[in-house]
Motif scaffolding. Sequence first.
Motif, PDB file in Angstrom:
ATOM      1  N   UNK A 100      14.165  -7.234 -15.564  1.00 19.29           N
ATOM      2  CA  UNK A 100      13.898  -6.975 -16.980  1.00 19.29           C
ATOM      3  C   UNK A 100      12.447  -6.565 -17.194  1.00 19.29           C
ATOM      4  N   UNK A 101      11.510  -7.323 -16.614  1.00 21.76           N
ATOM      5  CA  UNK A 101      10.089  -7.063 -16.870  1.00 21.76           C
ATOM      6  C   UNK A 101       9.556  -5.905 -16.038  1.00 21.76           C
ATOM      7  N   UNK A 102      10.263  -5.492 -14.991  1.00 24.72           N
ATOM      8  CA  UNK A 102       9.761  -4.418 -14.123  1.00 24.72           C
ATOM      9  C   UNK A 102       9.789  -3.057 -14.795  1.00 24.72           C
ATOM     10  N   UNK A 103      10.405  -2.971 -15.955  1.00 20.56           N
ATOM     11  CA  UNK A 103      10.432  -1.692 -16.670  1.00 20.56           C
ATOM     12  C   UNK A 103       9.089  -1.343 -17.296  1.00 20.56           C
ATOM     13  N   UNK A 114       0.817  -1.214   0.000  1.00 25.53           N
ATOM     14  CA  UNK A 114       0.000   0.000   0.000  1.00 25.53           C
ATOM     15  C   UNK A 114       0.852   1.265   0.000  1.00 25.53           C
ATOM     16  N   UNK A 115       2.042   1.191   0.571  1.00 24.79           N
ATOM     17  CA  UNK A 115       2.889   2.378   0.703  1.00 24.79           C
ATOM     18  C   UNK A 115       3.901   2.523  -0.432  1.00 24.79           C
ATOM     19  N   UNK A 116       4.320   1.402  -1.010  1.00 30.08           N
ATOM     20  CA  UNK A 116       5.375   1.444  -2.012  1.00 30.08           C
ATOM     21  C   UNK A 116       4.934   0.718  -3.282  1.00 30.08           C
ATOM     22  N   UNK A 117       5.630   1.011  -4.365  1.00 25.74           N
ATOM     23  CA  UNK A 117       5.381   0.341  -5.635  1.00 25.74           C
ATOM     24  C   UNK A 117       5.590  -1.162  -5.453  1.00 25.74           C
ATOM     25  N   UNK A 118       4.632  -1.997  -5.880  1.00 28.67           N
ATOM     26  CA  UNK A 118       4.818  -3.445  -5.720  1.00 28.67           C
ATOM     27  C   UNK A 118       6.077  -3.974  -6.402  1.00 28.67           C
ATOM     28  N   UNK A 119       6.536  -3.294  -7.454  1.00 26.68           N
ATOM     29  CA  UNK A 119       7.784  -3.707  -8.111  1.00 26.68           C
ATOM     30  C   UNK A 119       8.942  -3.650  -7.128  1.00 26.68           C
ATOM     31  N   UNK A 120       8.997  -2.578  -6.328  1.00 26.81           N
ATOM     32  CA  UNK A 120      10.067  -2.431  -5.342  1.00 26.81           C
ATOM     33  C   UNK A 120       9.931  -3.467  -4.221  1.00 26.81           C
ATOM     34  N   UNK A 121       8.702  -3.765  -3.840  1.00 24.19           N
ATOM     35  CA  UNK A 121       8.478  -4.770  -2.794  1.00 24.19           C
ATOM     36  C   UNK A 121       8.948  -6.143  -3.274  1.00 24.19           C
ATOM     37  N   UNK A 122       8.627  -6.477  -4.528  1.00 22.62           N
ATOM     38  CA  UNK A 122       9.071  -7.759  -5.084  1.00 22.62           C
ATOM     39  C   UNK A 122      10.593  -7.818  -5.156  1.00 22.62           C
TER      40      UNK A 122
END
Length: 396
Positions: free
Chosen positions: A385-388, A266-274
Amino acid sequence: MTKDETRPAGFGALLWLAMATFSMGIDGYVLAGLLPQIAKDLDVSEPAAGQLVAVFALTAALAGPVLSALTGAWERKGIISASLAVFVVGNLVIALSVNYAMAMGGRILSAIGGSLLSAVVSAYVLAKTAPERRGRALSFVLGGFLAATALGVPIGLVIGQEDWRLPLYLVTGVGAVALIGILVNVPRLHLPALSLRETLKPLARPALVGSILVATGIMCASYLCFTYATLIFGPRVGEGPAIIAAMFGYGVVSLFGNIVSGRATDRFDPVHVISLIVGILIVVALLGTAGLLLPGAAGAVAAFAWFFCCAFFNGGSGVALQSRLGDLAPDAMSLVLALNGSGMQLGSALGGMLGGALLASGLPADGLVPASAVVLAATMVLHLIVSRAKPAARTA
């Protein structure tokens, strides 16, 4: 749009959805611990009894995406209720089965309902919850599955020692109560009607397919070790209470990781959490490899520390992964979340197969831990790679 459809999905609605996932969690794990009793009662070999577990995963992997695509334009509460009803009936058929064929048929039926239910529930929560709260809402509903691992499965295994059918009656009862609660308390929801071609369109995006494969990689690394955890713990703590404590602790810690991940998403981009989760899992695998070299009690402590750290971050990965997919394909969430479920089932199977192959080649059980680090490293490369890819715009 009716008044019921404008009503938000509050705590009461989410609670009944969580109870539905709780029933699926018990069903997903408990039979694997009762194979000798099932084999004896149905007069088949234990490997044949094990196919009751395998056929569920295979059916779910194939049926989930197909059914989600075909029912994409249908009202969501109705789909949730119908799929849960099929799941409950399937488990009741297994509990009442008089032979192996009947049990197999019930298992296939329960997998058809459960695979669709899992995807539709997640899509419903993402669509019906405000963006700033959907991570916590999703973690609460998915927490039902993890709570089953910590609480429902041990209870099911205990009562299943007397009669392997009793846990299935437990699943049926919990599922039936959840169905009544959903029918009464969960608001209706219509998502934009899309053609089958439009529904399948997101699959042409490499980033979305890659994100599903990230889930496959995480689950592969997890089950590479989890499937054979007894072989890792056994030489250090013996069999019996310590192993049961480890499995119980894994479920509890996974549930806590799920809660923390929901708030972080909820607070951060899920990409960063992953990225954080996969990175820490790599470090945990490397430190675990070193810790397992310690002798005596120190090695046992290291084994528990490694196992519970894996539980925390593996348990927390599901919310961020599904939230990311919801961002990439907001108008086809049921389908992509069903595909994500298939990807996770595939990862679980690949992890078990890869671990078995490595052990058969002569690798000691402790060697599975650094092997999981290799799988996670490859998964991290794919994720970066895919997080872009940027999130897609949601249809009004």
